[in-house]
Design an enzyme around this catalytic site. Structure first.
Site, mmCIF file in Angstrom:
data_model
loop_
_atom_site.group_PDB
_atom_site.id
_atom_site.type_symbol
_atom_site.label_atom_id
_atom_site.label_comp_id
_atom_site.label_asym_id
_atom_site.label_seq_id
_atom_site.Cartn_x
_atom_site.Cartn_y
_atom_site.Cartn_z
ATOM 1 C CB ILE A 29 -4.416 -56.561 -30.923
ATOM 2 C CG1 ILE A 29 -5.250 -57.443 -29.982
ATOM 3 C CG2 ILE A 29 -4.901 -56.715 -32.358
ATOM 4 C CD1 ILE A 29 -6.725 -57.074 -29.926
ATOM 5 C CG ASP A 74 -2.275 -37.887 -29.596
ATOM 6 O OD1 ASP A 74 -3.184 -38.714 -29.828
ATOM 7 O OD2 ASP A 74 -2.362 -37.003 -28.719
ATOM 8 C CG ASN A 101 -4.450 -52.349 -33.498
ATOM 9 O OD1 ASN A 101 -5.275 -53.245 -33.298
ATOM 10 N ND2 ASN A 101 -3.477 -52.080 -32.629
ATOM 11 N NE ARG A 134 -9.440 -36.232 -42.841
ATOM 12 C CZ ARG A 134 -10.164 -35.205 -42.398
ATOM 13 N NH1 ARG A 134 -11.269 -34.854 -43.058
ATOM 14 N NH2 ARG A 134 -9.821 -34.557 -41.312
ATOM 15 C CB SER A 154 -14.653 -54.588 -30.880
ATOM 16 O OG SER A 154 -15.007 -55.341 -29.725
ATOM 17 C CE1 TYR A 169 -13.114 -50.929 -27.191
ATOM 18 C CE2 TYR A 169 -14.790 -52.653 -27.141
ATOM 19 C CZ TYR A 169 -13.537 -52.216 -27.507
ATOM 20 O OH TYR A 169 -12.694 -53.055 -28.201
ATOM 21 C CE LYS A 173 -12.413 -50.701 -30.959
ATOM 22 N NZ LYS A 173 -11.217 -50.487 -31.808
ATOM 23 C CB VAL A 202 -7.405 -60.879 -28.091
ATOM 24 C CG1 VAL A 202 -6.002 -61.283 -28.542
ATOM 25 C CG2 VAL A 202 -8.365 -60.867 -29.281
#
Length: 274
Positions: A29, A74, A101, A134, A154, A169, A173, A202
């Site tokens: 993505i 990272d 992302n 930030r 998501s 998960y 999100k 996707v």
């Protein structure tokens, strides 16, 4: 009392002259977003990713010579993201937009998740997203730039996937969407806009198995909407709009780009708001 001056507005959706950083854009993505930004005249796009680039990244890079760059960092370590952003500003002369992302997914029953698996998801999806936003905000404030931050949330933040649930998960999100609203409120005083995009399913390396399910056609009939997975490039328009000056009064929103998954839920959700 003096009238507030009307700001100069931009009606054309374009990223001309803008330098954009995208975390996790070496593939999937993120790379699709990078492609869309460059096709909409972005001056340069920088991928901030912990991994190496591959053939997909090289193909996009060749289409836009000298405009797509890769930096290693990272996202769970804020100092490495700061170093990457400082490098971008030195190299490109500024930073105008950031797409937060980078993320990961893992689907299994809640009772089966290990502590390590939960921490891996939340470290990247939630803590990493906060750190990256930030860092971007600090860079915008230092440059006196009215920048734009766009999170990748998501459809799992709206509703669970019955076939492949993942409470950690979805929670991460949902946290990203809440973060979007809260940071938009906090940083509006600096002219920084904060929004998010919520993709449905996707077509990426992580979702290859979805159309292979024996009852996939029946699932499509149940969900309604566009009966296929999204191509990564089809998400890009939402990000380009939110990054552009045409969205200068758009902040604290989430744009679902969901074609199939979650479409019925979102319709009901939005109807309940008005």
């Amino acid at each position: 009392m003096a009238a507030t001056a009307t700001p100069q507005t931009q009606s054309k959706i374009s990223l001309a002259g803008k330098v954009i950083a995208i975390t996790g854009a070496n593939r999937g993505i993120g790379l699709g977003i990078a492609d869309c930004c460059l096709s909409n005249d972005a001056q340069a796009v920088y991928s901030i990713d912990v991994g190496d680039t591959g053939e997909e990244w090289e193909a996009v890079s060749k289409r836009y010579p000298g405009k797509l760059h890769a930096l290693k960092a990272d996202v769970t370590k804020e100092e490495t993201v700061t170093e990457a952003v400082d490098s971008i500003i030195r190299d490109a002369g500024g930073l105008h937009g950031t797409v937060v992302n980078a993320g990961r997914t893992k689907h299994k029953p809640a009772l089966d998740f290990t502590t390590e698996e939960i921490e891996q998801l939340w470290n990247i999806n939630l803590y990493g997203s906060f750190y990256c936003a930030r860092v971007a905000a600090r860079a915008f404030i230092k440059q006196n730039v009215k920048g734009s931050i766009v999170f990748t949330a998501s459809m799992a933040s709206y509703r669970p996937n019955k076939r492949v649930p993942s409470a950690p998960y979805g929670a991460s999100k949902a946290g990203v969407r809440n973060m979007t609203h809260t940071l938009a409120m906090e940083w509006a005083q600096y002219g920084i806009r904060v929004n998010s995009v919520s993709p449905g399913l996707v077509k990426t390396a992580m979702t290859y198995w979805v159309p292979q399910q024996p009852d996939w056609e029946q699932q499509l009939k149940y969900y309604g909407g566009i009966p296929r997975l999204a191509e990564v490039e089809e998400l890009g328009g939402a990000y380009v709009y939110l990054l552009s000056d045409a969205a200068s009064y758009t902040t604290s929103i989430d744009i679902p780009v969901n074609g199939v998954i979650g479409s019925k839920f979102c319709q009901l959700h939005h109807q309940s708001l008005f």
